[in-house]
Enzyme design. Structure first.
Site, PDB file in Angstrom:
ATOM      1  N   ASN A 149     -12.688  -3.371   2.848  1.00 33.34           N
ATOM      2  CA  ASN A 149     -13.621  -2.251   2.916  1.00 33.34           C
ATOM      3  C   ASN A 149     -14.571  -2.312   1.723  1.00 33.34           C
ATOM      4  O   ASN A 149     -14.130  -2.565   0.587  1.00 33.34           O
ATOM      5  CB  ASN A 149     -12.849  -0.928   2.904  1.00 33.34           C
ATOM      6  CG  ASN A 149     -11.965  -0.770   4.124  1.00 33.34           C
ATOM      7  OD1 ASN A 149     -12.306  -1.234   5.206  1.00 33.34           O
ATOM      8  ND2 ASN A 149     -10.813  -0.135   3.959  1.00 33.34           N
ATOM      9  N   ASP A 171       0.859  -1.189   0.000  1.00 33.69           N
ATOM     10  CA  ASP A 171       0.000   0.000   0.000  1.00 33.69           C
ATOM     11  C   ASP A 171       0.897   1.242   0.000  1.00 33.69           C
ATOM     12  O   ASP A 171       1.914   1.298   0.702  1.00 33.69           O
ATOM     13  CB  ASP A 171      -0.910  -0.012   1.244  1.00 33.69           C
ATOM     14  CG  ASP A 171      -2.065   0.971   1.118  1.00 33.69           C
ATOM     15  OD1 ASP A 171      -3.216   0.516   1.036  1.00 33.69           O
ATOM     16  OD2 ASP A 171      -1.800   2.201   1.120  1.00 33.69           O
ATOM     17  N   ILE A 172       0.509   2.252  -0.775  1.00 37.27           N
ATOM     18  CA  ILE A 172       1.317   3.466  -0.901  1.00 37.27           C
ATOM     19  C   ILE A 172       1.282   4.298   0.392  1.00 37.27           C
ATOM     20  O   ILE A 172       2.175   5.118   0.623  1.00 37.27           O
ATOM     21  CB  ILE A 172       0.815   4.299  -2.108  1.00 37.27           C
ATOM     22  CG1 ILE A 172       1.921   5.178  -2.654  1.00 37.27           C
ATOM     23  CG2 ILE A 172      -0.428   5.105  -1.768  1.00 37.27           C
ATOM     24  CD1 ILE A 172       1.604   5.773  -4.021  1.00 37.27           C
ATOM     25  N   HIS A 229      -6.862  -5.909   2.217  1.00 36.43           N
ATOM     26  CA  HIS A 229      -5.713  -5.363   2.930  1.00 36.43           C
ATOM     27  C   HIS A 229      -5.167  -6.462   3.844  1.00 36.43           C
ATOM     28  O   HIS A 229      -5.940  -7.072   4.609  1.00 36.43           O
ATOM     29  CB  HIS A 229      -6.129  -4.199   3.842  1.00 36.43           C
ATOM     30  CG  HIS A 229      -6.714  -3.008   3.132  1.00 36.43           C
ATOM     31  ND1 HIS A 229      -6.015  -1.834   2.949  1.00 36.43           N
ATOM     32  CD2 HIS A 229      -7.932  -2.794   2.582  1.00 36.43           C
ATOM     33  CE1 HIS A 229      -6.784  -0.954   2.328  1.00 36.43           C
ATOM     34  NE2 HIS A 229      -7.965  -1.512   2.097  1.00 36.43           N
ATOM     35  N   GLY A 232     -15.804   2.512   3.827  1.00 38.76           N
ATOM     36  CA  GLY A 232     -14.537   3.214   3.643  1.00 38.76           C
ATOM     37  C   GLY A 232     -13.786   2.822   2.390  1.00 38.76           C
ATOM     38  O   GLY A 232     -12.583   3.082   2.277  1.00 38.76           O
ATOM     39  N   GLN A 233     -14.476   2.224   1.423  1.00 40.43           N
ATOM     40  CA  GLN A 233     -13.801   1.832   0.180  1.00 40.43           C
ATOM     41  C   GLN A 233     -13.539   3.068  -0.670  1.00 40.43           C
ATOM     42  O   GLN A 233     -14.455   3.832  -0.961  1.00 40.43           O
ATOM     43  CB  GLN A 233     -14.663   0.823  -0.600  1.00 40.43           C
ATOM     44  CG  GLN A 233     -13.988   0.321  -1.870  1.00 40.43           C
ATOM     45  CD  GLN A 233     -14.814  -0.750  -2.588  1.00 40.43           C
ATOM     46  OE1 GLN A 233     -15.944  -1.052  -2.195  1.00 40.43           O
ATOM     47  NE2 GLN A 233     -14.245  -1.312  -3.636  1.00 40.43           N
ATOM     48  N   HIS A 254     -10.255  -5.355  -3.291  1.00 44.24           N
ATOM     49  CA  HIS A 254      -8.902  -5.518  -2.744  1.00 44.24           C
ATOM     50  C   HIS A 254      -8.989  -5.930  -1.292  1.00 44.24           C
ATOM     51  O   HIS A 254      -9.874  -5.476  -0.554  1.00 44.24           O
ATOM     52  CB  HIS A 254      -8.067  -4.248  -2.897  1.00 44.24           C
ATOM     53  CG  HIS A 254      -8.735  -3.005  -2.396  1.00 44.24           C
ATOM     54  ND1 HIS A 254      -9.723  -2.354  -3.107  1.00 44.24           N
ATOM     55  CD2 HIS A 254      -8.567  -2.293  -1.246  1.00 44.24           C
ATOM     56  CE1 HIS A 254     -10.136  -1.294  -2.429  1.00 44.24           C
ATOM     57  NE2 HIS A 254      -9.457  -1.243  -1.281  1.00 44.24           N
TER      58      HIS A 254
HETATM   59  P1  5GP Z   1      -9.663   1.325   0.445  1.00 44.56           P
HETATM   60  O1  5GP Z   1      -9.690   2.645   1.154  1.00 44.56           O
HETATM   61  O2  5GP Z   1     -10.423   1.396  -0.862  1.00 44.56           O
HETATM   62  O3  5GP Z   1     -10.078   0.149   1.267  1.00 44.56           O
HETATM   63  O4  5GP Z   1      -8.150   1.032   0.101  1.00 44.56           O
HETATM   64  C1  5GP Z   1      -7.484   1.634  -0.954  1.00 44.56           C
HETATM   65  C2  5GP Z   1      -6.028   1.615  -0.599  1.00 44.56           C
HETATM   66  O5  5GP Z   1      -5.299   1.903  -1.776  1.00 44.56           O
HETATM   67  C3  5GP Z   1      -5.628   2.677   0.431  1.00 44.56           C
HETATM   68  O6  5GP Z   1      -5.077   2.038   1.581  1.00 44.56           O
HETATM   69  C4  5GP Z   1      -4.611   3.539  -0.298  1.00 44.56           C
HETATM   70  O7  5GP Z   1      -3.540   3.945   0.511  1.00 44.56           O
HETATM   71  C5  5GP Z   1      -4.159   2.622  -1.418  1.00 44.56           C
HETATM   72  N1  5GP Z   1      -3.724   3.325  -2.615  1.00 44.56           N
HETATM   73  C6  5GP Z   1      -4.338   4.379  -3.219  1.00 44.56           C
HETATM   74  N2  5GP Z   1      -3.662   4.729  -4.326  1.00 44.56           N
HETATM   75  C7  5GP Z   1      -2.604   3.884  -4.428  1.00 44.56           C
HETATM   76  C8  5GP Z   1      -1.540   3.750  -5.380  1.00 44.56           C
HETATM   77  O8  5GP Z   1      -1.433   4.477  -6.362  1.00 44.56           O
HETATM   78  N3  5GP Z   1      -0.637   2.762  -5.146  1.00 44.56           N
HETATM   79  C9  5GP Z   1      -0.725   1.914  -4.064  1.00 44.56           C
HETATM   80  N4  5GP Z   1       0.245   0.997  -3.936  1.00 44.56           N
HETATM   81  N5  5GP Z   1      -1.714   2.017  -3.151  1.00 44.56           N
HETATM   82  C10 5GP Z   1      -2.643   2.990  -3.339  1.00 44.56           C
END
Ligand code: 5GP
Ligand code: ZN
Length: 113
Positions: free
Chosen positions: A86, A30-31, A101, A92-93, A99
């Site tokens: 999420n 994750d970034i 985590h 919180g998606q 995906h």
């Molecule tokens: P969500 O909030 O949808 O459950 O998770 C999305 C995740 O994607 C977040 O934890 C966010 O930090 C990660 N993310 C968003 N943009 C990027 C990206 O460009 N590269 C990577 N490696 N992770 C990302």
């Protein structure tokens, strides 16, 4: 999906720090990591979310869980870890490509906010 961030990462059009890949899934760091180990595991096929998945699409979740277990062992998360999916606005998606985590490397609090 042309405008999907994780599809672009799967295709290689966007860079990522890859930790695992096979014919069905890609895993990458994750970034914006929320724990010392924070890996995202995504299906290569575009599936929007658990809510948006067909019953057949959901078969991939077994393989993603298998991958998460393997990566937790690879990262030596012997004291435990958390797998989070999420889903939707209240969940919180923020990226509309399914995906999982994988979080570990510290003691995680519960419940989440
Ligand atoms: P969500 O909030 O949808 O459950 O998770 C999305 C995740 O994607 C977040 O934890 C966010 O930090 C990660 N993310 C968003 N943009 C990027 C990206 O460009 N590269 C990577 N490696 N992770 C990302
Ligand atoms: Zn996608």
């Amino acid at each position: 999906m042309n405008d999907c961030l994780f599809c672009k990462i799967v295709s290689g059009d966007m860079p990522s720090a890859k930790v695992y890949e096979d014919d069905q899934v890609l895993a990458f760091h994750d970034i914006d990591k929320k724990a010392p180990v924070h890996v995202l595991i995504v299906p290569k096929k575009h599936i929007t979310s658990v809510a948006g998945a067909s019953d057949a699409d959901l078969d991939i979740c077994t393989h993603i869980m298998r991958t998460a277990k393997k990566l937790a062992a690879d990262f030596k998360l012997t004291d435990g870890f958390r797998i989070v999916v999420n889903t939707g606005k209240d969940g919180g998606q923020t990226v509309d490509h399914l995906h999982f985590h994988l979080l570990g490397g510290r003691s995680l609090t519960w419940p989440p906010g």
